[in-house]
Design a protein around this motif. Sequence first.
Motif, PDB file in Angstrom:
ATOM      1  N   PRO A   1       0.816  -1.229   0.000  1.00  0.00           N
ATOM      2  CA  PRO A   1       0.000   0.000   0.000  1.00  0.00           C
ATOM      3  C   PRO A   1       0.845   1.272   0.000  1.00  0.00           C
ATOM      4  N   GLU A   2       2.082   1.179   0.476  1.00  0.00           N
ATOM      5  CA  GLU A   2       2.941   2.374   0.509  1.00  0.00           C
ATOM      6  C   GLU A   2       3.694   2.596  -0.800  1.00  0.00           C
ATOM      7  N   TYR A   3       3.465   1.725  -1.791  1.00  0.00           N
ATOM      8  CA  TYR A   3       4.222   1.821  -3.042  1.00  0.00           C
ATOM      9  C   TYR A   3       3.980   3.158  -3.745  1.00  0.00           C
ATOM     10  N   ARG A   4       2.736   3.622  -3.759  1.00  0.00           N
ATOM     11  CA  ARG A   4       2.422   4.871  -4.462  1.00  0.00           C
ATOM     12  C   ARG A   4       3.113   6.064  -3.810  1.00  0.00           C
ATOM     13  N   VAL A   5       3.204   6.062  -2.483  1.00  0.00           N
ATOM     14  CA  VAL A   5       3.873   7.161  -1.786  1.00  0.00           C
ATOM     15  C   VAL A   5       5.353   7.198  -2.154  1.00  0.00           C
ATOM     16  N   VAL A   6       5.997   6.026  -2.154  1.00  0.00           N
ATOM     17  CA  VAL A   6       7.410   5.959  -2.522  1.00  0.00           C
ATOM     18  C   VAL A   6       7.594   6.381  -3.976  1.00  0.00           C
ATOM     19  N   ALA A   7       6.666   5.980  -4.850  1.00  0.00           N
ATOM     20  CA  ALA A   7       6.769   6.337  -6.273  1.00  0.00           C
ATOM     21  C   ALA A   7       6.658   7.852  -6.460  1.00  0.00           C
ATOM     22  N   GLU A   8       5.721   8.491  -5.763  1.00  0.00           N
ATOM     23  CA  GLU A   8       5.583   9.943  -5.881  1.00  0.00           C
ATOM     24  C   GLU A   8       6.805  10.675  -5.328  1.00  0.00           C
ATOM     25  N   LEU A   9       7.349  10.193  -4.201  1.00  0.00           N
ATOM     26  CA  LEU A   9       8.566  10.811  -3.666  1.00  0.00           C
ATOM     27  C   LEU A   9       9.735  10.641  -4.632  1.00  0.00           C
ATOM     28  N   HIS A  10       9.831   9.460  -5.229  1.00  0.00           N
ATOM     29  CA  HIS A  10      10.898   9.213  -6.197  1.00  0.00           C
ATOM     30  C   HIS A  10      10.771  10.150  -7.397  1.00  0.00           C
ATOM     31  N   LEU A  11       9.548  10.403  -7.788  1.00  0.00           N
ATOM     32  CA  LEU A  11       9.320  11.281  -8.938  1.00  0.00           C
ATOM     33  C   LEU A  11       9.618  12.737  -8.601  1.00  0.00           C
ATOM     34  N   GLN A  12       9.078  13.215  -7.475  1.00  0.00           N
ATOM     35  CA  GLN A  12       9.158  14.636  -7.142  1.00  0.00           C
ATOM     36  C   GLN A  12      10.467  15.023  -6.468  1.00  0.00           C
ATOM     37  N   ARG A  13      11.068  14.099  -5.710  1.00  0.00           N
ATOM     38  CA  ARG A  13      12.252  14.446  -4.926  1.00  0.00           C
ATOM     39  C   ARG A  13      13.559  13.929  -5.519  1.00  0.00           C
ATOM     40  N   VAL A  14      13.477  13.013  -6.500  1.00  0.00           N
ATOM     41  CA  VAL A  14      14.701  12.431  -7.062  1.00  0.00           C
ATOM     42  C   VAL A  14      14.818  12.714  -8.561  1.00  0.00           C
ATOM     43  N   LEU A  15      13.835  12.249  -9.339  1.00  0.00           N
ATOM     44  CA  LEU A  15      13.956  12.340 -10.796  1.00  0.00           C
ATOM     45  C   LEU A  15      13.893  13.790 -11.292  1.00  0.00           C
ATOM     46  N   LEU A  16      12.869  14.519 -10.869  1.00  0.00           N
ATOM     47  CA  LEU A  16      12.717  15.893 -11.361  1.00  0.00           C
ATOM     48  C   LEU A  16      13.824  16.823 -10.870  1.00  0.00           C
ATOM     49  N   PRO A  17      14.235  16.786  -9.601  1.00  0.00           N
ATOM     50  CA  PRO A  17      15.365  17.639  -9.203  1.00  0.00           C
ATOM     51  C   PRO A  17      16.656  17.325  -9.936  1.00  0.00           C
ATOM     52  N   LEU A  18      16.834  16.072 -10.353  1.00  0.00           N
ATOM     53  CA  LEU A  18      18.031  15.714 -11.100  1.00  0.00           C
ATOM     54  C   LEU A  18      17.932  16.065 -12.582  1.00  0.00           C
ATOM     55  N   GLY A  19      16.778  16.584 -13.015  1.00  0.00           N
ATOM     56  CA  GLY A  19      16.609  16.927 -14.417  1.00  0.00           C
ATOM     57  C   GLY A  19      16.317  15.746 -15.316  1.00  0.00           C
ATOM     58  N   LEU A  20      15.942  14.604 -14.741  1.00  0.00           N
ATOM     59  CA  LEU A  20      15.642  13.402 -15.528  1.00  0.00           C
ATOM     60  C   LEU A  20      14.172  13.436 -15.929  1.00  0.00           C
ATOM     61  N   VAL A  21      13.827  14.378 -16.790  1.00  0.00           N
ATOM     62  CA  VAL A  21      12.423  14.585 -17.144  1.00  0.00           C
ATOM     63  C   VAL A  21      11.906  13.447 -18.010  1.00  0.00           C
ATOM     64  N   SER A  22      12.702  12.996 -18.959  1.00  0.00           N
ATOM     65  CA  SER A  22      12.259  11.900 -19.827  1.00  0.00           C
ATOM     66  C   SER A  22      12.062  10.620 -19.023  1.00  0.00           C
ATOM     67  N   GLU A  23      12.980  10.342 -18.097  1.00  0.00           N
ATOM     68  CA  GLU A  23      12.830   9.166 -17.251  1.00  0.00           C
ATOM     69  C   GLU A  23      11.594   9.269 -16.374  1.00  0.00           C
ATOM     70  N   ALA A  24      11.311  10.473 -15.883  1.00  0.00           N
ATOM     71  CA  ALA A  24      10.119  10.670 -15.057  1.00  0.00           C
ATOM     72  C   ALA A  24       8.843  10.436 -15.864  1.00  0.00           C
ATOM     73  N   GLU A  25       8.829  10.928 -17.099  1.00  0.00           N
ATOM     74  CA  GLU A  25       7.647  10.727 -17.934  1.00  0.00           C
ATOM     75  C   GLU A  25       7.451   9.255 -18.277  1.00  0.00           C
ATOM     76  N   GLU A  26       8.521   8.557 -18.583  1.00  0.00           N
ATOM     77  CA  GLU A  26       8.421   7.117 -18.848  1.00  0.00           C
ATOM     78  C   GLU A  26       7.964   6.357 -17.614  1.00  0.00           C
ATOM     79  N   PHE A  27       8.432   6.766 -16.456  1.00  0.00           N
ATOM     80  CA  PHE A  27       8.033   6.087 -15.218  1.00  0.00           C
ATOM     81  C   PHE A  27       6.543   6.262 -14.957  1.00  0.00           C
ATOM     82  N   VAL A  28       6.035   7.471 -15.185  1.00  0.00           N
ATOM     83  CA  VAL A  28       4.609   7.722 -14.951  1.00  0.00           C
ATOM     84  C   VAL A  28       3.753   6.950 -15.945  1.00  0.00           C
TER      85      VAL A  28
END
Length: 308
Positions: free
Chosen positions: A157-184
């Motif tokens: 049940p906590e998978y979605r929370v970890v996924a959103e944190l990974h997206l907002q706090r890791v991928l986007l701050p690192l500038g990995l926009v294409s990876e973030a879009e593919e992940f979503v």
Amino acid sequence: MKSDPSVSAAPFRGSTGSVRGGEPRRAAAAPASPGLLLEEASDLLVVHLDFGAALEACERALRGLPGGRTRDAPAAEPAGASMEVKCSLCIVGIQALAEMDRWREVLSWILQYYQVPDLPPKVLELCILLYSKMQEPGVVLDVVSAWLQDSDNQGLPEYRVVAELHLQRVLLPLGLVSEAEEFVMGSRVFVEEQRQRVLQAVHAARQQLEKKHSGFLEAQKLNQEGSLSHQFLSLLMLLRQLWDSATSRLLSLPLKKSLLAALILCLLVVRFDPASPSSLPFLYQLAQLYRRIRKATLAHLHPLLLHD
């Protein structure tokens, strides 16, 4: 030094009342349980602010626990409460390391007690928040990506929370926009409304990144133009200094030598042939100019001679 299992296990098997009431000294001699060490570590962390002692208590308790929830663990190993205690001990240890400004050691310290797919979501969330706050999200990039790709974790049940944190706090701050879009787009944890909301955040991050990149290019272009203009101004200053030096040099010479130098300079710059008929008017005008200058100079000097 290892104690006898029969002796260490005796206080916890049947004599609970005697341990609590009549024999506190014998209970103190027995090794503390992980739960008691967790309480001790929390007390040291929050009340006494003894972060080193709190970390040491967590490590002693973690060494006393079973191996934890691993894929190859036998079914007889305790789960449930002991795993909750282990997770809480790791959280207290993370806080103690952060308070001692040893946050860089957090991930390696956690991986001593957990394999990457077996990391509790709470511990992983805390690691993401910590390294994101310290502006080092790239440290947890590979670990979080591996955890999210595990099929067993995708049912938590906590998978979605970890996924959103990974997206907002890791991928986007690192500038990995294409990876973030593919992940979503490839993740099934987001419903359509959440996916659209997250994609809007991804597109906004992409525009901000492009704007930042264009601003960097403009600043670089302005710096180059400023450097060229500075070089041009330096060249003009050098030419002016050379002209002032040449002018002062010519003015210090006698009049005939000055005119001769001016004639030579004209010959070099204009590049005309003095013997050609087309250059005769210019030479005539130059001779007339010389006579006028000489007449004006003599007229200026004649009153001075009469005065003397």
